[in-house]
Enzyme design. Structure first.
Site: not given
Length: 407
Positions: A196, A218
């Site tokens: 994260d 992403k």
């Protein structure tokens, strides 16, 4: 006297069910007794007094305690003896009995007069590290600590069975030193790390070059599909036989969606280990000099997600009940909603003068604290350009101590 040309012969004693006699109930006994109990030894303590911790061990039945001074014959049937009194004569007498009965004997007051030495020991994942450096206990402890720390954080590699699967690791609030030792070790053993953006990013730079690092922020398919995509990535790499670490900020189960990931893995029959992390809800206020509870000020604290506002139908928070509490309120993920949250708390009865502290990027080098009240926090956050991640603390504990950092 010990001959330095004859080093001690290292051996591991299997003491389960065997009689061990400890003479003296002071600080030395307090340090040594837990390991003897853990080894399953049948421990007899002989001492007229003991420290409170040793006393509790006797009260709970972990050891037997005869409240008197040493007497000849106390070592009858013993396999091992620890002599740790301040009475030199008693120590000499007990040591002589041990020699006569061929009982291995440690002396806290005179290592040269002992027939055994206690190594500096540590345990990591079933491995016992024991270090002897002659008659230099400080050096032994220093070497022990270095080896144990290296095994825990993975900087000292050692052959061990490789275990495929997934570990959900709470990385703590941001400072890389605040991850647990178990979490750090699992990172060092990983083939794949799915991280994260709020996790301790500095730890990723320490990973070996063969480790694949996947930025969870992403992963494709947009915000709505992101969690499903993360679940799929965990499952895919685990089924490929890889050791996967899901590195999350704070604790996996405090607004971290860790249970959703565990449930997805369980549905596929994939083993998963959960490693708790230090939650930012407690650690970040602490780093900013704010105790979430304090005697005479707050007897409770409530942690609330602020990702949806009080008037949002998705909100599960009873804001009216929350406003009536007198303790501390900690808001996570609430920077952009804090104005609405403050208004709701005031509307439901919390004083507009209630102090508020907003701690941005807590525990990191860029930490800063902004202070306000419920009446002013909405505008203050905008004027000060506070941005996530930030932890918001509401309550009188904010004024218990002066800020550690300037706004």
């Amino acid at each position: 006297m010990a001959n330095p040309a004859h080093p001690a012969y290292p051996v591991g004693l299997r003491l389960a069910g065997r009689r061990v006699v400890v003479i003296g109930g002071g600080q030395v006994a307090q340090r040594r007794l837990p390991a003897l109990v853990a080894a399953g030894a049948d421990v007899l303590l002989v001492s007229p007094s003991a420290t409170p911790s040793v006393d509790v061990m006797a009260e709970t039945g972990e050891i037997r305690w005869e409240r008197r001074r040493y007497q000849d014959g106390d070592l009858d049937g013993a396999w091992y003896a620890l002599i740790a009194t301040r009475d030199r004569a008693a120590n000499d007498a007990a040591s002589a009995e041990a020699e006569a009965r061929r009982v291995w004997c440690v002396r806290a007051d005179d290592a040269d007069a002992a027939t055994a030495w206690t190594p500096a020991t540590g345990r990591v994942e079933g491995v016992t590290v024991a270090v002897l450096s002659g008659n230099d206990p400080r050096r032994s402890a220093a070497v022990r600590d270095a080896v144990v720390e290296g095994l825990r954080d993975g900087s000292l590699t050692a052959a061990r069975p490789r275990v495929p699967g997934v570990a959900l690791v709470g990385g703590g609030p941001g400072d890389p030193d605040l991850i647990t030792v178990r979490g750090r070790r699992l990172l060092a053993e990983a083939d794949v790390v799915i991280a994260d953006r709020l996790g301790p990013r500095d730890l990723l730079d320490e990973l070996p070059p063969h480790v694949e690092v996947i930025d969870a922020a992403k992963i494709p398919y947009g915000r709505f599909m992101a969690q499903e995509a993360i679940n799929n990535a965990l499952i895919e790499h685990a089924k490929a036989g890889k050791a996967v670490v899901r590195l999350k900020g704070g604790d996996p189960y405090v607004f971290g969606r860790g249970m959703e990931e565990l449930q997805a893995l369980a549905a596929e029959g994939i083993a998963c280990t959960v490693v708790p992390g230090i939650s930012s809800s407690i650690s970040v206020p602490s780093a900013a000099g704010i105790p979430v509870t304090h005697r005479g000020v707050a007897h409770e604290f409530t942690v609330v997600s602020g990702h949806v506002g009080p008037d949002d139908p998705r909100s599960l928070v009873d804001w009216a009940a929350l406003a009536k509490l007198t303790g501390t309120i900690v808001i996570l993920m609430g920077v952009d909603k804090i104005g609405l949250i403050a208004e709701a708390l005031v509307r439901h009865g919390r004083s507009a003068d209630t102090p508020v502290a907003v701690v941005q990027e807590g525990t990191t080098a860029t930490q800063r604290r902004v202070d306000a009240t419920l009446a002013t926090v909405g505008e203050t956050v905008k004027a000060q350009e506070v941005r996530p991640p930030a932890v918001i603390v509401i309550g009188d504990v904010v004024r218990v101590n002066a800020p550690l950092t300037d706004a």
